[in-house]
Scaffold this active site. Structure first.
Site, mmCIF file in Angstrom:
data_model
loop_
_atom_site.group_PDB
_atom_site.id
_atom_site.type_symbol
_atom_site.label_atom_id
_atom_site.label_comp_id
_atom_site.label_asym_id
_atom_site.label_seq_id
_atom_site.Cartn_x
_atom_site.Cartn_y
_atom_site.Cartn_z
ATOM 1 N N ASN A 9 0.868 -1.186 0.000
ATOM 2 C CA ASN A 9 0.000 0.000 0.000
ATOM 3 C C ASN A 9 0.900 1.230 0.000
ATOM 4 O O ASN A 9 1.433 1.612 1.036
ATOM 5 C CB ASN A 9 -0.904 -0.029 1.251
ATOM 6 N N TRP A 10 1.047 1.820 -1.184
ATOM 7 C CA TRP A 10 1.980 2.945 -1.313
ATOM 8 C C TRP A 10 1.420 4.254 -0.757
ATOM 9 O O TRP A 10 2.126 5.262 -0.698
ATOM 10 C CB TRP A 10 2.379 3.136 -2.773
ATOM 11 N N LYS A 11 0.131 4.271 -0.425
ATOM 12 C CA LYS A 11 -0.502 5.502 0.092
ATOM 13 C C LYS A 11 -0.229 6.669 -0.870
ATOM 14 O O LYS A 11 -0.169 6.460 -2.076
ATOM 15 C CB LYS A 11 -0.024 5.773 1.520
ATOM 16 N N HIS A 95 -9.895 1.777 4.689
ATOM 17 C CA HIS A 95 -8.620 1.947 5.411
ATOM 18 C C HIS A 95 -8.816 2.975 6.524
ATOM 19 O O HIS A 95 -9.556 3.949 6.356
ATOM 20 C CB HIS A 95 -7.529 2.403 4.435
ATOM 21 N N GLU A 97 -7.105 5.361 7.506
ATOM 22 C CA GLU A 97 -6.828 6.763 7.131
ATOM 23 C C GLU A 97 -8.007 7.366 6.380
ATOM 24 O O GLU A 97 -8.290 8.557 6.506
ATOM 25 C CB GLU A 97 -5.521 6.821 6.312
ATOM 26 N N GLU A 167 -6.058 -4.309 10.704
ATOM 27 C CA GLU A 167 -4.997 -3.329 10.934
ATOM 28 C C GLU A 167 -5.299 -2.550 12.209
ATOM 29 O O GLU A 167 -6.055 -1.572 12.173
ATOM 30 C CB GLU A 167 -4.929 -2.338 9.767
ATOM 31 N N GLY A 173 2.059 2.613 10.940
ATOM 32 C CA GLY A 173 3.072 3.659 10.789
ATOM 33 C C GLY A 173 3.758 4.042 12.090
ATOM 34 O O GLY A 173 4.442 5.056 12.157
ATOM 35 N N SER A 213 2.798 -1.746 10.608
ATOM 36 C CA SER A 213 4.242 -1.865 10.852
ATOM 37 C C SER A 213 4.807 -3.254 10.552
ATOM 38 O O SER A 213 5.662 -3.746 11.284
ATOM 39 C CB SER A 213 4.573 -1.435 12.288
ATOM 40 N N GLY A 234 2.566 -0.916 4.442
ATOM 41 C CA GLY A 234 2.662 0.501 4.065
ATOM 42 C C GLY A 234 4.113 0.905 3.911
ATOM 43 O O GLY A 234 4.750 0.637 2.890
ATOM 44 N N GLY A 235 4.668 1.530 4.944
ATOM 45 C CA GLY A 235 6.019 2.089 4.897
ATOM 46 C C GLY A 235 7.073 1.182 4.279
ATOM 47 O O GLY A 235 7.834 1.610 3.398
#
Ligand code: PGA
Length: 250
Positions: A9-11, A95, A97, A167, A173, A213, A234-235
């Site tokens: 997930n590159w956001k 998600h 966010e 999640e 994150g 994470s 993600g990250g």
């Protein structure tokens, strides 16, 4: 059998040229992997470029969100038809966010899930509790409400047509991950719930991903758990080296 699925997930990261560079790099490292399914969710602007690069590979394309109408006067929105047109197979919905910053509540998520299923897209439905909810032992209640709410518009017709991503919001994150055992507890709860809602067979086929994470050094312990079928990353998915190590978790 549930094939492991790792989703990047590159956001809101990567321009078209950065995305193209990263995905070429990834193909060089994991383009021929067959034991694990790998999907990439770039931002909307890079979907077309990434789609073209992935077309000759086994890697799968995912979108990060969508609107629920097929077309219409909805300035700024992207429809399921448009995502299908760009060869997306999966779409991340609900998600945290989106829920936190863009007003996606259970009602909106339900409309999106229904529209995705109708269009033949596989929703990656995200659920998870805040730190406060965990401390008040509300995790199961929150996750159940989110899943029941999201499936309010209709159930998938098979277990393969739906993916859940658990999640915990406090792990996204932050560098804090749920321990494999704590995550498995929630995944097992989700599995029982899906078996109730969809029937035992289909409920057993739904892949349940863990997200929050996930890193090269914690992925293996998570993946060893019975009901953890993959990861939403993600990250660590923004770096070809670390994402490759996650995909090679075995
Ligand atoms: P993270 O993000 O891996 O950076 O915690 C996961 C996600 O939000 O999907």
């Amino acid at each position: 059998m549930r094939k492991p699925l790792i989703v990047a997930n590159w956001k809101m990261y990567n321009t078209v040229s950065e995305a193209s560079f990263l995905v070429e790099e990834l193909i060089g490292k994991i383009g021929d992997i067959s034991s694990v399914e790998v999907a990439i969710a770039p931002p909307f602007t890079a979907l077309e470029a990434v789609s073209k690069i992935l077309s000759e590979t086994d890697l799968t394309l995912a979108a990060q969100n969508m609107y629920w109408e097929r077309a219409g006067a909805f300035t700024g929105e992207i429809s399921p038809v448009m995502l299908r047109d760009l060869t997306c197979r999966f779409v991340i919905l609900g998600h945290s966010e989106r829920r936190q910053f863009f007003g996606d509540g259970d009602g909106e998520v339900a409309l999106k899930v229904e529209a995705a299923l109708a269009e033949g897209l596989i929703p990656i439905l995200c659920v998870g509790e805040t730190l406060g909810e965990r401390e008040y032992r509300k995790t199961f209640e929150v996750v159940e409400r989110q899943i029941r709410g999201a499936l309010d518009g209709g159930m998938p017709d098979s277990g393969g047509a739906l993916i859940i991503a658990y999640e915990p919001i406090w792990a996204i994150g932050t560098g804090k991950t749920a321990s494999p055992e704590a995550a498995q507890e929630v995944h097992c709860f989700i599995r029982r719930l899906l078996e109730n809602l969809l029937g035992k067979g289909p409920g057993g086929e739904v892949r349940i991903l863990y997200g929050g994470s996930v890193k090269p050094d914690n992925v293996r312990g998570l993946m060893e758990m019975q009901d953890i079928d993959g990861a939403l990353v993600g990250g660590a998915s923004l770096d070809a080296e670390s994402f490759t190590r996650i995909v090679h978790f075995k």
